[in-house]
Design a protein around this motif. Structure first.
Motif, PDB file in Angstrom:
ATOM      1  N   THR A 132       0.841  -1.188   0.000  1.00  0.00           N
ATOM      2  CA  THR A 132       0.000   0.000   0.000  1.00  0.00           C
ATOM      3  C   THR A 132       0.881   1.245   0.000  1.00  0.00           C
ATOM      4  O   THR A 132       1.819   1.342   0.785  1.00  0.00           O
ATOM      5  CB  THR A 132      -0.908   0.026   1.254  1.00  0.00           C
ATOM      6  N   GLU A 133       0.591   2.191  -0.883  1.00  0.00           N
ATOM      7  CA  GLU A 133       1.310   3.453  -0.924  1.00  0.00           C
ATOM      8  C   GLU A 133       0.526   4.487  -0.132  1.00  0.00           C
ATOM      9  O   GLU A 133      -0.608   4.804  -0.485  1.00  0.00           O
ATOM     10  CB  GLU A 133       1.481   3.924  -2.369  1.00  0.00           C
ATOM     11  N   GLN A 134       1.124   4.966   0.948  1.00  0.00           N
ATOM     12  CA  GLN A 134       0.455   5.969   1.771  1.00  0.00           C
ATOM     13  C   GLN A 134       1.395   7.115   2.076  1.00  0.00           C
ATOM     14  O   GLN A 134       2.605   6.929   2.184  1.00  0.00           O
ATOM     15  CB  GLN A 134      -0.035   5.358   3.085  1.00  0.00           C
ATOM     16  N   ILE A 135       0.813   8.289   2.222  1.00  0.00           N
ATOM     17  CA  ILE A 135       1.536   9.495   2.601  1.00  0.00           C
ATOM     18  C   ILE A 135       0.939   9.968   3.920  1.00  0.00           C
ATOM     19  O   ILE A 135      -0.276   9.910   4.109  1.00  0.00           O
ATOM     20  CB  ILE A 135       1.371  10.586   1.519  1.00  0.00           C
TER      21      ILE A 135
ATOM     22  N   ASP B  37      14.181   3.431   2.575  1.00  0.00           N
ATOM     23  CA  ASP B  37      14.421   4.851   2.325  1.00  0.00           C
ATOM     24  C   ASP B  37      13.104   5.480   1.880  1.00  0.00           C
ATOM     25  O   ASP B  37      12.326   4.836   1.176  1.00  0.00           O
ATOM     26  CB  ASP B  37      15.443   5.038   1.201  1.00  0.00           C
ATOM     27  N   PHE B  38      12.869   6.727   2.265  1.00  0.00           N
ATOM     28  CA  PHE B  38      11.644   7.397   1.829  1.00  0.00           C
ATOM     29  C   PHE B  38      11.836   8.901   1.787  1.00  0.00           C
ATOM     30  O   PHE B  38      12.755   9.443   2.402  1.00  0.00           O
ATOM     31  CB  PHE B  38      10.439   7.037   2.712  1.00  0.00           C
ATOM     32  N   GLY B  39      10.968   9.583   1.047  1.00  0.00           N
ATOM     33  CA  GLY B  39      11.016  11.033   0.911  1.00  0.00           C
ATOM     34  C   GLY B  39      10.352  11.733   2.082  1.00  0.00           C
ATOM     35  O   GLY B  39       9.398  11.222   2.676  1.00  0.00           O
ATOM     36  N   LEU B  40      10.858  12.907   2.400  1.00  0.00           N
ATOM     37  CA  LEU B  40      10.328  13.722   3.493  1.00  0.00           C
ATOM     38  C   LEU B  40      10.321  15.171   3.021  1.00  0.00           C
ATOM     39  O   LEU B  40      11.281  15.628   2.393  1.00  0.00           O
ATOM     40  CB  LEU B  40      11.227  13.582   4.729  1.00  0.00           C
TER      41      LEU B  40
ATOM     42  N   VAL C 124       3.221  33.017   3.839  1.00  0.00           N
ATOM     43  CA  VAL C 124       4.322  32.751   2.917  1.00  0.00           C
ATOM     44  C   VAL C 124       4.986  31.432   3.335  1.00  0.00           C
ATOM     45  O   VAL C 124       5.217  31.190   4.522  1.00  0.00           O
ATOM     46  CB  VAL C 124       5.346  33.909   2.915  1.00  0.00           C
ATOM     47  N   VAL C 125       5.289  30.578   2.347  1.00  0.00           N
ATOM     48  CA  VAL C 125       5.763  29.220   2.614  1.00  0.00           C
ATOM     49  C   VAL C 125       7.235  29.060   2.242  1.00  0.00           C
ATOM     50  O   VAL C 125       7.662  29.449   1.153  1.00  0.00           O
ATOM     51  CB  VAL C 125       4.931  28.193   1.811  1.00  0.00           C
ATOM     52  N   ALA C 126       8.014  28.461   3.149  1.00  0.00           N
ATOM     53  CA  ALA C 126       9.388  28.036   2.883  1.00  0.00           C
ATOM     54  C   ALA C 126       9.382  26.513   2.901  1.00  0.00           C
ATOM     55  O   ALA C 126       8.819  25.910   3.817  1.00  0.00           O
ATOM     56  CB  ALA C 126      10.341  28.587   3.933  1.00  0.00           C
ATOM     57  N   ASP C 127      10.000  25.894   1.875  1.00  0.00           N
ATOM     58  CA  ASP C 127       9.962  24.430   1.738  1.00  0.00           C
ATOM     59  C   ASP C 127      11.344  23.803   1.837  1.00  0.00           C
ATOM     60  O   ASP C 127      12.348  24.422   1.495  1.00  0.00           O
ATOM     61  CB  ASP C 127       9.402  24.045   0.363  1.00  0.00           C
ATOM     62  N   TRP C 128      11.360  22.552   2.261  1.00  0.00           N
ATOM     63  CA  TRP C 128      12.553  21.715   2.228  1.00  0.00           C
ATOM     64  C   TRP C 128      12.105  20.334   1.780  1.00  0.00           C
ATOM     65  O   TRP C 128      11.065  19.835   2.216  1.00  0.00           O
ATOM     66  CB  TRP C 128      13.194  21.624   3.610  1.00  0.00           C
ATOM     67  N   MET C 129      12.883  19.703   0.900  1.00  0.00           N
ATOM     68  CA  MET C 129      12.600  18.323   0.486  1.00  0.00           C
ATOM     69  C   MET C 129      13.886  17.524   0.576  1.00  0.00           C
ATOM     70  O   MET C 129      14.955  18.006   0.209  1.00  0.00           O
ATOM     71  CB  MET C 129      12.056  18.279  -0.939  1.00  0.00           C
ATOM     72  N   GLY C 130      13.767  16.311   1.072  1.00  0.00           N
ATOM     73  CA  GLY C 130      14.920  15.437   1.203  1.00  0.00           C
ATOM     74  C   GLY C 130      14.462  14.009   1.394  1.00  0.00           C
ATOM     75  O   GLY C 130      13.359  13.631   1.007  1.00  0.00           O
ATOM     76  N   SER C 131      15.321  13.224   2.036  1.00  0.00           N
ATOM     77  CA  SER C 131      14.980  11.822   2.243  1.00  0.00           C
ATOM     78  C   SER C 131      15.477  11.350   3.600  1.00  0.00           C
ATOM     79  O   SER C 131      16.289  11.996   4.250  1.00  0.00           O
ATOM     80  CB  SER C 131      15.590  10.957   1.138  1.00  0.00           C
ATOM     81  N   VAL C 132      14.955  10.213   4.001  1.00  0.00           N
ATOM     82  CA  VAL C 132      15.362   9.531   5.224  1.00  0.00           C
ATOM     83  C   VAL C 132      15.847   8.150   4.809  1.00  0.00           C
ATOM     84  O   VAL C 132      15.186   7.474   4.018  1.00  0.00           O
ATOM     85  CB  VAL C 132      14.180   9.413   6.216  1.00  0.00           C
TER      86      VAL C 132
ATOM     87  N   ASN D 159       6.921  10.212   3.223  1.00  0.00           N
ATOM     88  CA  ASN D 159       6.736   9.345   2.056  1.00  0.00           C
ATOM     89  C   ASN D 159       6.279  10.159   0.852  1.00  0.00           C
ATOM     90  O   ASN D 159       5.278   9.872   0.216  1.00  0.00           O
ATOM     91  CB  ASN D 159       5.776   8.193   2.349  1.00  0.00           C
ATOM     92  N   THR D 160       7.047  11.207   0.546  1.00  0.00           N
ATOM     93  CA  THR D 160       6.747  12.086  -0.574  1.00  0.00           C
ATOM     94  C   THR D 160       7.831  11.981  -1.629  1.00  0.00           C
ATOM     95  O   THR D 160       8.785  11.230  -1.476  1.00  0.00           O
ATOM     96  CB  THR D 160       6.671  13.558  -0.114  1.00  0.00           C
ATOM     97  N   GLY D 161       7.700  12.759  -2.661  1.00  0.00           N
ATOM     98  CA  GLY D 161       8.730  12.823  -3.692  1.00  0.00           C
ATOM     99  C   GLY D 161       8.257  12.225  -4.989  1.00  0.00           C
ATOM    100  O   GLY D 161       7.058  12.022  -5.215  1.00  0.00           O
ATOM    101  N   GLU D 162       9.224  11.921  -5.850  1.00  0.00           N
ATOM    102  CA  GLU D 162       8.910  11.408  -7.176  1.00  0.00           C
ATOM    103  C   GLU D 162       8.257  10.028  -7.143  1.00  0.00           C
ATOM    104  O   GLU D 162       7.478   9.685  -8.010  1.00  0.00           O
ATOM    105  CB  GLU D 162      10.165  11.387  -8.037  1.00  0.00           C
ATOM    106  N   SER D 163       8.618   9.226  -6.156  1.00  0.00           N
ATOM    107  CA  SER D 163       7.983   7.907  -6.056  1.00  0.00           C
ATOM    108  C   SER D 163       7.666   7.587  -4.596  1.00  0.00           C
ATOM    109  O   SER D 163       8.536   7.579  -3.744  1.00  0.00           O
ATOM    110  CB  SER D 163       8.897   6.821  -6.645  1.00  0.00           C
ATOM    111  N   VAL D 164       6.397   7.364  -4.330  1.00  0.00           N
ATOM    112  CA  VAL D 164       5.952   6.998  -2.988  1.00  0.00           C
ATOM    113  C   VAL D 164       6.307   5.526  -2.762  1.00  0.00           C
ATOM    114  O   VAL D 164       6.103   4.688  -3.632  1.00  0.00           O
ATOM    115  CB  VAL D 164       4.425   7.239  -2.844  1.00  0.00           C
ATOM    116  N   VAL D 165       6.862   5.227  -1.587  1.00  0.00           N
ATOM    117  CA  VAL D 165       7.334   3.881  -1.278  1.00  0.00           C
ATOM    118  C   VAL D 165       6.178   3.023  -0.758  1.00  0.00           C
ATOM    119  O   VAL D 165       5.535   3.397   0.228  1.00  0.00           O
ATOM    120  CB  VAL D 165       8.457   3.942  -0.213  1.00  0.00           C
ATOM    121  N   PRO D 166       5.893   1.884  -1.397  1.00  0.00           N
ATOM    122  CA  PRO D 166       4.844   1.008  -0.864  1.00  0.00           C
ATOM    123  C   PRO D 166       5.357   0.236   0.349  1.00  0.00           C
ATOM    124  O   PRO D 166       6.549   0.008   0.501  1.00  0.00           O
ATOM    125  CB  PRO D 166       4.538   0.063  -2.031  1.00  0.00           C
TER     126      PRO D 166
END
Length: 158
Positions: A25-28, A60-63, A73-81, A116-123
């Motif tokens: 199951t792919e969940q965010i 590994d998953f996106g965060l 106003v929004v400031a963003d950060w994207m990375g992985s764990v 669990n974000t990014g280009e591919s959500v981890v099932p």
């Protein structure tokens, strides 16, 4: 699905946030700190960053992290764990955030973590988050004392 487990215990710490996506199951999941909608009034300019203590993560998953100031106003950060079977800390420095002009880091009303974000959500993702902490920028006097302590320690060895 998120679950807060208050009796989870590992190494003296109690309580954890458990994420269990289920088999294939792919969940965010999203966790928001906003003082129940009243706003945090958090001054990030005095902080170095955030530390997320993961007790385990099976893949590994996106965060992503969003900081929203009082004007919206929004400031963003994207990375992985990275996957881990032992407790580990993921540091996210506020200097790494993509902040547009006009973002007021001294008046942050909301911080949002999306797992669990990014280009591919981890099932089938499972992880346990033990805590989220802020890290403080040391005062200049403290840095100076640390430097002097190191100097004295090196001179003593000679």
């Amino acid at each position: 699905r998120f679950e807060v487990v208050t009796d989870f215990e590992l190494g003296g710490g109690t309580g954890a946030l458990v994420f269990n996506a289920g088999i294939a199951t792919e969940q965010i999941g999203t966790l928001t700190y906003d003082n129940s909608g009243a706003g945090l009034g958090l001054d990030l300019s005095e902080l170095k960053g955030l530390e997320l203590d993961f007790l385990q993560a099976d893949q590994d998953f996106g965060l992503s992290v969003r900081a929203i100031d009082a004007a919206g106003v929004v400031a963003d950060w994207m990375g992985s764990v990275e996957a881990t079977s032992v407790p580990s800390t993921r540091f996210i420095g506020f200097m790494q955030f993509d902040a547009p002009e006009g973002f007021d880091s001294s008046a942050v009303d909301s911080i949002e973590f999306t797992f669990n974000t990014g280009e591919s959500v981890v099932p089938s993702l499972d992880f346990v988050l033990g805590s989220i902490r802020t890290s403080v920028i040391p005062a200049p006097a403290s840095v100076g004392l640390i430097g002097l302590g190191g100097l004295f320690a090196s001179r003593r060895r000679r």
